[in-house]
Design an enzyme around this catalytic site. Structure first.
Site, PDB file in Angstrom:
ATOM      1  N   GLY A   1       1.026  -1.164   0.093  1.00 24.06           N
ATOM      2  CA  GLY A   1      -0.200   0.085  -0.066  1.00 24.06           C
ATOM      3  C   GLY A   1       0.554   1.245  -0.108  1.00 24.06           C
ATOM      4  O   GLY A   1       0.418   2.330   0.706  1.00 24.06           O
TER       5      GLY A   1
ATOM      6  N   LEU B   1       1.428   3.730  -2.152  1.00 22.73           N
ATOM      7  CA  LEU B   1       0.972   4.820  -2.734  1.00 22.73           C
ATOM      8  C   LEU B   1       0.016   5.977  -1.925  1.00 22.73           C
ATOM      9  O   LEU B   1      -0.338   6.491  -2.175  1.00 22.73           O
ATOM     10  CB  LEU B   1       0.426   4.586  -4.059  1.00 22.73           C
ATOM     11  N   GLY B   2      -0.358   5.136  -0.468  1.00 21.30           N
ATOM     12  CA  GLY B   2      -1.190   5.781   0.280  1.00 21.30           C
ATOM     13  C   GLY B   2      -0.623   7.062   0.884  1.00 21.30           C
ATOM     14  O   GLY B   2       0.404   7.603   0.646  1.00 21.30           O
ATOM     15  N   GLN B   3      -1.405   7.425   1.648  1.00 22.55           N
ATOM     16  CA  GLN B   3      -0.973   8.869   2.364  1.00 22.55           C
ATOM     17  C   GLN B   3       0.296   8.515   3.285  1.00 22.55           C
ATOM     18  O   GLN B   3       1.054   9.313   3.192  1.00 22.55           O
ATOM     19  CB  GLN B   3      -2.273   9.234   3.276  1.00 22.55           C
TER      20      GLN B   3
ATOM     21  N   ASP C   1       2.119  -1.619  -4.673  1.00 25.75           N
ATOM     22  CA  ASP C   1       0.516  -1.397  -4.321  1.00 25.75           C
ATOM     23  C   ASP C   1      -0.084  -1.958  -5.615  1.00 25.75           C
ATOM     24  O   ASP C   1       0.362  -2.749  -6.379  1.00 25.75           O
ATOM     25  CB  ASP C   1       0.506   0.206  -4.636  1.00 25.75           C
TER      26      ASP C   1
ATOM     27  N   ARG D   1      -1.852  -0.095  -7.806  1.00 23.99           N
ATOM     28  CA  ARG D   1      -2.023   1.107  -8.813  1.00 23.99           C
ATOM     29  C   ARG D   1      -0.696   1.424  -9.209  1.00 23.99           C
ATOM     30  O   ARG D   1       0.239   1.326  -8.097  1.00 23.99           O
ATOM     31  CB  ARG D   1      -2.953   2.006  -8.470  1.00 23.99           C
TER      32      ARG D   1
ATOM     33  N   ASP E   1      -1.049  -7.067  -5.273  1.00 27.67           N
ATOM     34  CA  ASP E   1      -2.288  -7.073  -4.287  1.00 27.67           C
ATOM     35  C   ASP E   1      -2.101  -8.224  -3.271  1.00 27.67           C
ATOM     36  O   ASP E   1      -1.598  -9.223  -3.350  1.00 27.67           O
ATOM     37  CB  ASP E   1      -3.394  -7.691  -5.333  1.00 27.67           C
TER      38      ASP E   1
ATOM     39  N   TYR F   1     -13.601  -1.812   9.539  1.00 26.88           N
ATOM     40  CA  TYR F   1     -12.466  -1.425   9.709  1.00 26.88           C
ATOM     41  C   TYR F   1     -11.835  -1.849  11.149  1.00 26.88           C
ATOM     42  O   TYR F   1     -10.688  -2.240  11.166  1.00 26.88           O
ATOM     43  CB  TYR F   1     -12.511   0.158   9.350  1.00 26.88           C
TER      44      TYR F   1
ATOM     45  N   ILE G   1      -4.217  10.864  10.577  1.00 25.01           N
ATOM     46  CA  ILE G   1      -3.135  11.555  10.090  1.00 25.01           C
ATOM     47  C   ILE G   1      -3.522  12.639   9.214  1.00 25.01           C
ATOM     48  O   ILE G   1      -4.081  12.503   8.330  1.00 25.01           O
ATOM     49  CB  ILE G   1      -2.219  10.701   9.692  1.00 25.01           C
TER      50      ILE G   1
HETATM   51  N1  LIG Z   1      -4.132   7.859   7.305  1.00 27.34           N
HETATM   52  C1  LIG Z   1      -4.703   7.891   8.503  1.00 27.34           C
HETATM   53  O1  LIG Z   1      -5.283   8.556   8.987  1.00 27.34           O
HETATM   54  C2  LIG Z   1      -4.824   6.553   9.224  1.00 27.34           C
HETATM   55  C3  LIG Z   1      -5.199   6.451  10.720  1.00 27.34           C
HETATM   56  C4  LIG Z   1      -4.969   5.211  11.297  1.00 27.34           C
HETATM   57  C5  LIG Z   1      -4.563   4.222  10.930  1.00 27.34           C
HETATM   58  N2  LIG Z   1      -3.989   4.136   9.535  1.00 27.34           N
HETATM   59  C6  LIG Z   1      -3.601   3.080   8.899  1.00 27.34           C
HETATM   60  O2  LIG Z   1      -2.326   3.389   8.242  1.00 27.34           O
HETATM   61  C7  LIG Z   1      -2.048   2.324   7.097  1.00 27.34           C
HETATM   62  C8  LIG Z   1      -1.743   2.964   6.023  1.00 27.34           C
HETATM   63  O3  LIG Z   1      -2.795   4.169   5.868  1.00 27.34           O
HETATM   64  P1  LIG Z   1      -2.996   5.213   4.469  1.00 27.34           P
HETATM   65  O4  LIG Z   1      -3.514   6.511   5.241  1.00 27.34           O
HETATM   66  O5  LIG Z   1      -1.709   5.378   3.853  1.00 27.34           O
HETATM   67  O6  LIG Z   1      -3.842   4.407   3.591  1.00 27.34           O
HETATM   68  P2  LIG Z   1      -4.381   5.076   1.920  1.00 27.34           P
HETATM   69  O7  LIG Z   1      -5.950   4.665   2.112  1.00 27.34           O
HETATM   70  O8  LIG Z   1      -4.098   6.339   1.864  1.00 27.34           O
HETATM   71  O9  LIG Z   1      -3.476   3.826   1.336  1.00 27.34           O
HETATM   72  C9  LIG Z   1      -3.615   2.295   1.145  1.00 27.34           C
HETATM   73  C10 LIG Z   1      -2.921   2.084  -0.049  1.00 27.34           C
HETATM   74  O10 LIG Z   1      -3.344   0.686  -0.018  1.00 27.34           O
HETATM   75  C11 LIG Z   1      -3.509   0.081  -1.481  1.00 27.34           C
HETATM   76  N3  LIG Z   1      -4.399  -0.828  -1.560  1.00 27.34           N
HETATM   77  C12 LIG Z   1      -5.751  -0.916  -1.529  1.00 27.34           C
HETATM   78  N4  LIG Z   1      -6.188  -2.362  -1.617  1.00 27.34           N
HETATM   79  C13 LIG Z   1      -4.821  -3.029  -1.948  1.00 27.34           C
HETATM   80  C14 LIG Z   1      -4.688  -4.378  -1.950  1.00 27.34           C
HETATM   81  N5  LIG Z   1      -5.524  -5.482  -2.187  1.00 27.34           N
HETATM   82  N6  LIG Z   1      -3.286  -4.742  -2.176  1.00 27.34           N
HETATM   83  C15 LIG Z   1      -2.305  -3.978  -2.261  1.00 27.34           C
HETATM   84  N7  LIG Z   1      -2.768  -2.617  -1.659  1.00 27.34           N
HETATM   85  C16 LIG Z   1      -3.894  -2.117  -1.823  1.00 27.34           C
HETATM   86  C17 LIG Z   1      -4.233   1.505  -2.084  1.00 27.34           C
HETATM   87  O11 LIG Z   1      -4.088   1.704  -3.512  1.00 27.34           O
HETATM   88  C18 LIG Z   1      -3.633   2.794  -1.402  1.00 27.34           C
HETATM   89  O12 LIG Z   1      -2.669   3.022  -2.071  1.00 27.34           O
HETATM   90  C19 LIG Z   1      -3.606   1.588   6.957  1.00 27.34           C
HETATM   91  O13 LIG Z   1      -3.266   0.269   7.765  1.00 27.34           O
HETATM   92  C20 LIG Z   1      -4.376   2.343   7.708  1.00 27.34           C
HETATM   93  O14 LIG Z   1      -5.503   1.820   8.208  1.00 27.34           O
HETATM   94  C21 LIG Z   1      -3.983   5.461   8.812  1.00 27.34           C
END
Ligand SMILES: NC(=O)c1ccc[n+]([C@@H]2O[C@H](COP(=O)([O-])OP(=O)(O)OC[C@H]3O[C@@H](n4cnc5c(N)ncnc54)[C@H](O)[C@@H]3O)[C@@H](O)[C@H]2O)c1
Length: 313
Positions: free
Chosen positions: A8, A10-12, A32, A34, A49, A139, A169
């Site tokens: 994951g 590319l996420g935040q 990721d 994507r 995935d 979740y 975050i």
């Molecule tokens: N950002 C927050 O505020 C926050 C708060 C609490 C916990 N978290 C946890 O921190 C972690 C990272 O969070 P984030 O904010 O970067 O999430 P995000 O949603 O920004 O990114 C998640 C990434 O996972 C990828 N993804 C989705 N399905 C997938 C799959 N089947 N296989 C591989 N990749 C897949 C998506 O393309 C995305 O890039 C997560 O476990 C989240 O639960 C985040």
């Protein structure tokens, strides 16, 4: 040089964690579902995935992966819209990560949890590290599962599993991915671009939040903490708690005419089931955690960084 697989990516969080890991000397394999737009940040990048255990195993073997940071997840609001997808990705993902890590001798797994692991019956103020965990979102259920399964793999198989319960975050980089605290980021974009914001939770909903800087600091500190210092494997971490009205007042110091109104939707109910503030004394004791950002420092940083970013676009 330790080789770390990040799912994951590319996420935040991954978008900012990966350059930091590289700057600290880790070899990072970014993955990721994507393709990245900015390929340099994530190089080397592979599609993965996390529901595909064989593909995960191949990457771990091919690259000699020693640690996994498992960030791939369906977040709270998106999960409530599609619980089956959240079940597959969140539960299936952590099962695959832990089992492949065990089989292939990966040394350490860090898979974030969330304040969403708590629920309506949890004490809401200064929520302790070890308390009632009966969440009512898919979740949250998946985060309790992550914590318990990781702890099971630690005591059953000796896998070095760690997790930290992030609050919301707040960052000026990649946009948040469908959580219940997304308002605390979107408010900055709308305030700078239009001078007004309609918030999806009510003015007085107090929620635990954290700057991305503190999130990265906590993540690296826990990743690198000596295992013998850890009595727990799942940790609360706190930044600062605030309501939409309190954040709006801080923002008015930079945009005096800023206007906010409120149109609570389904995310209000999720927010009300979560803690209002977090006791992170266990993380402080076991690995020296301490946040750097309060509401005023966080607001100043977000306003200045986003303003210059949006001015350039
Ligand atoms: N950002 C927050 O505020 C926050 C708060 C609490 C916990 N978290 C946890 O921190 C972690 C990272 O969070 P984030 O904010 O970067 O999430 P995000 O949603 O920004 O990114 C998640 C990434 O996972 C990828 N993804 C989705 N399905 C997938 C799959 N089947 N296989 C591989 N990749 C897949 C998506 O393309 C995305 O890039 C997560 O476990 C989240 O639960 C985040």
């Amino acid at each position: 040089m330790t080789t770390v697989l990040v799912t994951g990516s590319l996420g935040q969080i991954g978008t900012e964690l990966i350059p930091l890991l590289k700057s600290k000397g880790y070899t990072v394999i970014s993955t990721d579902i994507r393709e990245p737009v900015d390929k340099d940040i994530f190089d080397p990048f592979l599609m993965l995935d996390t529901r595909d255990r064989d593909a995960m195993r191949k990457i771990i073997k091919d690259h000699g992966v020693e640690m996994i940071i498992h960030n791939a997840s369906i977040l709270s609001a998106t999960g409530e819209k599609n619980p089956q997808l959240a079940l597959e990705v969140n539960m299936g993902g952590i099962q695959n990560v832990l089992e492949v890590a065990r089989q292939e001798g990966v040394k350490r797994v860090l898979s974030p949890s969330s304040i969403a692991a708590f629920g309506p019956d949890t004490p809401k103020d200064n929520t302790p590290n070890d308390t009632i965990m009966r969440p009512n979102t898919i979740y949250g259920v998946s985060k309790v599962y992550t914590e318990l399964l990781g702890e099971y793999y630690a005591h059953k198989y000796g896998l070095d599993f760690r997790t930290l319960r992030y609050p919301g975050i707040i960052s000026a980089g990649a946009q948040p991915g469908g959580g219940t605290t997304d308002w605390a980021v979107q408010i900055f974009y709308d305030a700078i671009l239009t001078g007004k914001y309609t918030c999806f939770v009510d003015h007085d909903v107090l929620m635990p939040m954290m700057s991305m800087q503190d999130c990265l600091k906590a993540t690296i500190m826990l990743l690198e903490a000596p295992e013998q210092n850890l009595k727990h494997r799942s940790f609360n971490v706190a930044g600062c708690s605030f309501t939409p009205a309190q954040l709006a007042n801080e923002l008015k110091k930079f945009i005096p005419d800023f206007q906010i109104d409120y149109a609570p939707d389904f995310r209000q109910e999720i927010a009300l089931s979560w803690p209002r503030s977090i006791d992170d004394s266990v993380a402080r004791e076991e690995w020296g955690w301490e946040p750097d950002y309060d509401l005023s420092k966080l607001t100043e940083y977000m306003y200045n960084t986003l303003k210059s970013k949006l001015d350039k676009q």
